[in-house]
Design a protein around this motif. Structure first.
Motif, short mmCIF file in Angstrom:
data_model
loop_
_atom_site.label_atom_id
_atom_site.label_comp_id
_atom_site.label_asym_id
_atom_site.label_seq_id
_atom_site.Cartn_x
_atom_site.Cartn_y
_atom_site.Cartn_z
N ASP A 91 4.08 7.71 0.06
CA ASP A 91 2.69 7.86 -0.38
C ASP A 91 2.03 6.50 -0.51
O ASP A 91 2.70 5.46 -0.47
CB ASP A 91 2.60 8.65 -1.70
N TYR A 135 -2.30 4.49 -0.71
CA TYR A 135 -3.76 4.61 -0.74
C TYR A 135 -4.33 4.22 0.61
O TYR A 135 -4.14 3.11 1.09
CB TYR A 135 -4.34 3.72 -1.84
N GLN A 140 0.81 -1.20 0.00
CA GLN A 140 0.00 0.00 0.00
C GLN A 140 0.85 1.27 0.00
O GLN A 140 0.41 2.31 -0.42
CB GLN A 140 -0.91 0.02 1.23
N LYS A 150 -5.75 8.77 -2.33
CA LYS A 150 -4.30 8.74 -2.36
C LYS A 150 -3.76 9.81 -1.42
O LYS A 150 -4.22 10.94 -1.42
CB LYS A 150 -3.79 9.00 -3.78
N GLU A 195 -8.39 12.34 -4.31
CA GLU A 195 -9.10 11.20 -4.86
C GLU A 195 -8.70 11.02 -6.31
O GLU A 195 -8.67 11.99 -7.07
CB GLU A 195 -10.61 11.39 -4.76
N ASP A 196 -8.39 9.77 -6.70
CA ASP A 196 -8.19 9.47 -8.11
C ASP A 196 -9.03 8.26 -8.46
O ASP A 196 -9.93 7.88 -7.71
CB ASP A 196 -6.70 9.27 -8.43
N SER A 215 -0.09 11.43 0.63
CA SER A 215 1.37 11.48 0.78
C SER A 215 1.66 12.10 2.13
O SER A 215 0.98 13.04 2.56
CB SER A 215 2.01 12.29 -0.34
N SER A 226 -1.88 2.07 -12.01
CA SER A 226 -1.03 2.95 -11.21
C SER A 226 0.40 2.99 -11.72
O SER A 226 1.20 3.78 -11.26
CB SER A 226 -1.04 2.51 -9.74
N ARG A 245 -9.40 2.29 -1.04
CA ARG A 245 -9.51 1.92 -2.46
C ARG A 245 -10.98 1.69 -2.77
O ARG A 245 -11.71 1.06 -2.00
CB ARG A 245 -8.68 0.68 -2.76
#
Length: 245
Positions: free
Chosen positions: A48, A50, A32, A118, A112-113, A120, A194, A53
């Motif tokens: 960084d 997630y 992760q 996500k 958010e993606d 960091s 990714s 998910r």
């Protein structure tokens, strides 16, 4: 001083308010957390990963939908809310040892993606517990993230039978945690999406215990797939000069 007032003040000073939040550990299917292994050791350690998910249903039967954290992220950006960083939800362990309740770093970005939430973060330099967390992250002894969120409004939760969908929620903190992950590194479509650079691909291949040399060789072999084999150079007759006599 009024004895009842004094007793009330003493109780207030010794009482610790644990935030009324719910913690959820992300079901682990792969690594992760990621970080740049070439980081300057004299600089703060950054990483960084997630925290949520979209394709995951946690052990409590909850699935967060894309957009669930949009309002919260905007509130953090303008300073109306914060997102803390702990190790293993340490604020819950205050009564065990105050050291565990210290925040070990700060979250630098939340976004958010298409894969999930996500984040960091950075470990606080010189922090006693943070140094331990840094060492474990760098050695990949720990590689997990876990969230603690405030109870969502019932209007933002929908029962789907086998699980519930959460459409809007706010976080209290995201913890770096040491729950063991699945080292089989099961590949999903979101994992592949990714991978954007050769460095991302090498980090991905490292999950399968491939070193730098083996990764380079595999990448070169894959790149050669579908390409015609080079034609052999024509052989020359070493005595061809006799034809010119």
């Amino acid at each position: 001083m009024n004895h009842n007032l004094l007793r009330s003040l003493l109780m207030r000073n010794t009482q610790v308010q644990i935030p009324d939040v719910q913690t959820r550990l992300l079901p682990f299917q792969d690594m992760q957390l990621r970080f740049n292994e070439q980081q300057d050791p004299s600089q703060p350690f950054e990483f960084d990963g997630y925290a949520v998910r979209w394709d995951s249903i946690n052990s409590h039967g909850e699935k967060f939908l894309k957009g669930a954290f949009t309002d919260y992220i905007n509130a953090v950006k303008v300073g109306n809310m914060r997102c803390h960083m702990y190790y293993n939800h340490g604020y819950q362990l205050l009564y065990v040892d105050p050291k565990y309740a210290m925040r070990v770093g700060k979250w630098l970005t939340l976004e958010e993606d298409d894969i999930g939430l996500k984040v960091s973060g950075r470990i606080t330099p010189g922090h006693s517990l943070g140094n331990d967390v840094h060492a474990m992250l760098a050695d990949e002894t720990i590689d997990g993230l876990s969230i603690a969120f405030f109870r969502p409004d019932p209007m933002d939760v929908e029962d789907k039978g086998d699980y519930v969908e959460i459409r809007r929620v706010s976080l209290y903190e995201i913890s770096v945690c040491d729950e063991p992950s699945d080292r089989n590194a099961r590949v999903t479509a979101s994992d592949l999406r990714s991978i954007e650079t050769e460095a991302d691909l090498k980090n991905f291949l490292r999950r399968f215990n491939l070193d730098e040399t083996a990764s380079d060789e595999l990448i070169q072999r894959v790149q050669s797939f579908g390409k015609p084999a080079p034609e052999p150079e024509p052989k020359t007759d070493p005595l061809s000069w006799l034809d010119q006599v």
